[in-house]
Write a protein that holds these residues in place. Structure first.
Motif, short mmCIF file in Angstrom:
data_model
loop_
_atom_site.label_atom_id
_atom_site.label_comp_id
_atom_site.label_asym_id
_atom_site.label_seq_id
_atom_site.Cartn_x
_atom_site.Cartn_y
_atom_site.Cartn_z
N ALA A 70 0.92 -1.23 0.11
CA ALA A 70 0.02 0.19 -0.07
C ALA A 70 0.85 1.30 0.02
O ALA A 70 0.47 2.31 -0.65
CB ALA A 70 -0.87 0.01 1.09
N ALA A 71 2.15 1.09 0.67
CA ALA A 71 2.83 2.39 0.75
C ALA A 71 3.35 2.52 -0.33
O ALA A 71 3.66 3.80 -1.19
CB ALA A 71 3.97 2.00 1.68
N ARG A 72 3.70 1.57 -1.35
CA ARG A 72 4.34 1.80 -2.58
C ARG A 72 3.20 2.21 -3.62
O ARG A 72 3.66 3.07 -4.48
CB ARG A 72 4.82 0.21 -3.31
CG ARG A 72 6.05 -0.23 -2.26
CD ARG A 72 6.44 -1.68 -2.74
NE ARG A 72 7.41 -2.34 -1.88
CZ ARG A 72 8.70 -2.10 -1.97
NH1 ARG A 72 9.28 -1.37 -2.85
NH2 ARG A 72 9.32 -2.92 -1.09
N ALA A 119 2.71 6.04 -3.21
CA ALA A 119 3.92 6.78 -3.72
C ALA A 119 3.56 7.05 -5.26
O ALA A 119 4.18 8.02 -5.64
CB ALA A 119 5.14 6.04 -3.51
N ILE A 120 2.95 6.01 -5.98
CA ILE A 120 2.45 6.42 -7.45
C ILE A 120 1.64 7.65 -7.61
O ILE A 120 1.51 8.09 -8.76
CB ILE A 120 1.88 5.00 -7.96
CG1 ILE A 120 3.17 3.88 -7.97
CG2 ILE A 120 1.54 5.13 -9.44
CD1 ILE A 120 2.79 2.53 -8.16
N GLN A 121 0.88 7.69 -6.52
CA GLN A 121 -0.20 8.85 -6.42
C GLN A 121 -1.37 8.49 -7.63
O GLN A 121 -1.62 9.44 -8.41
CB GLN A 121 0.30 10.25 -6.72
CG GLN A 121 1.22 10.50 -5.67
CD GLN A 121 1.91 12.18 -5.75
OE1 GLN A 121 2.18 12.58 -6.93
NE2 GLN A 121 1.94 12.62 -4.75
N THR A 126 -6.80 -4.03 0.49
CA THR A 126 -7.99 -2.88 0.38
C THR A 126 -8.07 -1.81 1.22
O THR A 126 -8.11 -0.69 1.08
CB THR A 126 -9.36 -3.51 0.07
OG1 THR A 126 -9.08 -4.89 -0.55
CG2 THR A 126 -10.12 -2.57 -0.64
N SER A 127 -8.16 -2.23 2.58
CA SER A 127 -8.18 -1.16 3.82
C SER A 127 -6.82 -0.53 3.76
O SER A 127 -6.91 0.62 4.06
CB SER A 127 -8.46 -1.98 4.87
OG SER A 127 -7.52 -2.91 5.29
N SER A 129 -3.93 4.55 2.87
CA SER A 129 -2.49 5.27 2.34
C SER A 129 -2.59 6.12 1.20
O SER A 129 -2.01 7.15 0.98
CB SER A 129 -1.64 4.10 1.90
OG SER A 129 -1.24 3.12 2.78
N ALA A 130 -3.78 5.98 0.38
CA ALA A 130 -4.38 6.79 -0.61
C ALA A 130 -5.83 7.27 -0.70
O ALA A 130 -6.65 6.88 -1.48
CB ALA A 130 -4.01 5.96 -1.96
#
Length: 253
Positions: free
Chosen positions: A22-24, A27-29, A44-45, A50-51
């Protein structure tokens, strides 16, 4: 099975890698995320947290998993879907993610090509796969217990399926065959924690396809006790920790 899977395996085996993935992804936004093989919704959660500005669509082939996941993580749009025949238009997602699901696709190159189709021109495909079974201490202990309980014909689900797509060169070649350029290929080892080896054993024996394999061999309480005994001998009494190795891939359209 989803409830047992969620209770015993998700916190120990899947949450550490979901947090990483999720962190990765964040980072892609991405604005629009499609998740494949979402299971009970642990990734999913984490994606929603994170986004938070992204629209998340979670899919799984299994109706029971979709029902369980949609109740657990209602912030995503849930749909039953086959990764090899995705019910979405061309180019409608910025990011497709999949946690430990690609190993189950019968036609991986075909599924990857479908992912490529639904991604926007600048889209990314982010996923992980398990390394060899020997690099997953919980899984290796379980397999040892199964081999002790069924010496003539032990279930081979773990080495054959979840850990059967463990050569990163093969995975990268399949991505390339589907039209992706491989931006990242990384080995990652994280630690899992469980209240006991017995909890991990129950999770695998009752919450995964190992259950059917054991039942086919007439395994009952005695077989379960043997597996738990072997896993406890290998992992220890009480709270247990163990390393788990996976590979993380990021493909670009």
């Amino acid at each position: 099975m989803p409830a047992v899977y969620e209770r015993y395996l998700v916190p120990t085996v899947f949450r550490p890698f979901a947090e990483d993935l999720a962190a990765r992804a964040a980072a892609i936004q991405p604005g629009r995320i499609l998740e494949l093989a979402a299971g009970t919704g642990i990734l999913t959660s984490e994606l929603l947290a994170s986004a938070p500005s992204a629209e998340v669509t979670a899919t799984d082939l299994n109706e029971a998993m979709v029902a369980f996941g949609s109740a657990r993580v209602p912030g995503a749009v849930w749909r039953q879907a086959d990764a090899q025949r995705l019910p979405f238009s061309d180019g409608c997602f910025d990011l497709v993610v999949c946690q430990f699901g690609v190993m189950f696709f019968p036609d991986r190159v075909g599924a990857f090509a479908e992912v490529h189709r639904v991604l926007a021109p600048s889209g990314r495909f982010l996923f992980n796969t398990w390394g060899p079974l020997a690099t997953h201490a919980f899984g290796a202990a379980l397999q040892a217990g199964l081999e002790r309980a069924f010496p003539a014909d032990p279930p081979r689900f773990l080495p054959a399926v979840p850990h059967g797509y463990a050569d990163p060169a093969v995975v990268a070649a399949d991505l390339a065959a589907a039209g992706f350029s491989v931006e990242e290929k990384r080995e990652l080892t994280l630690e899992g924690r469980a209240a006991s080896a017995a909890d991990v054993a129950i999770g695998f024996l009752a919450g995964t396809p190992v259950r059917a394999a054991v039942e086919e061999r007439g395994g009952g309480p005695a077989a379960r006790a043997t597996v738990i005994e072997e896993m406890t001998a290998r992992l220890g009494q009480g709270l247990v920790t163990a390393p788990m190795t996976a590979f993380v891939f990021r493909g670009a359209v």
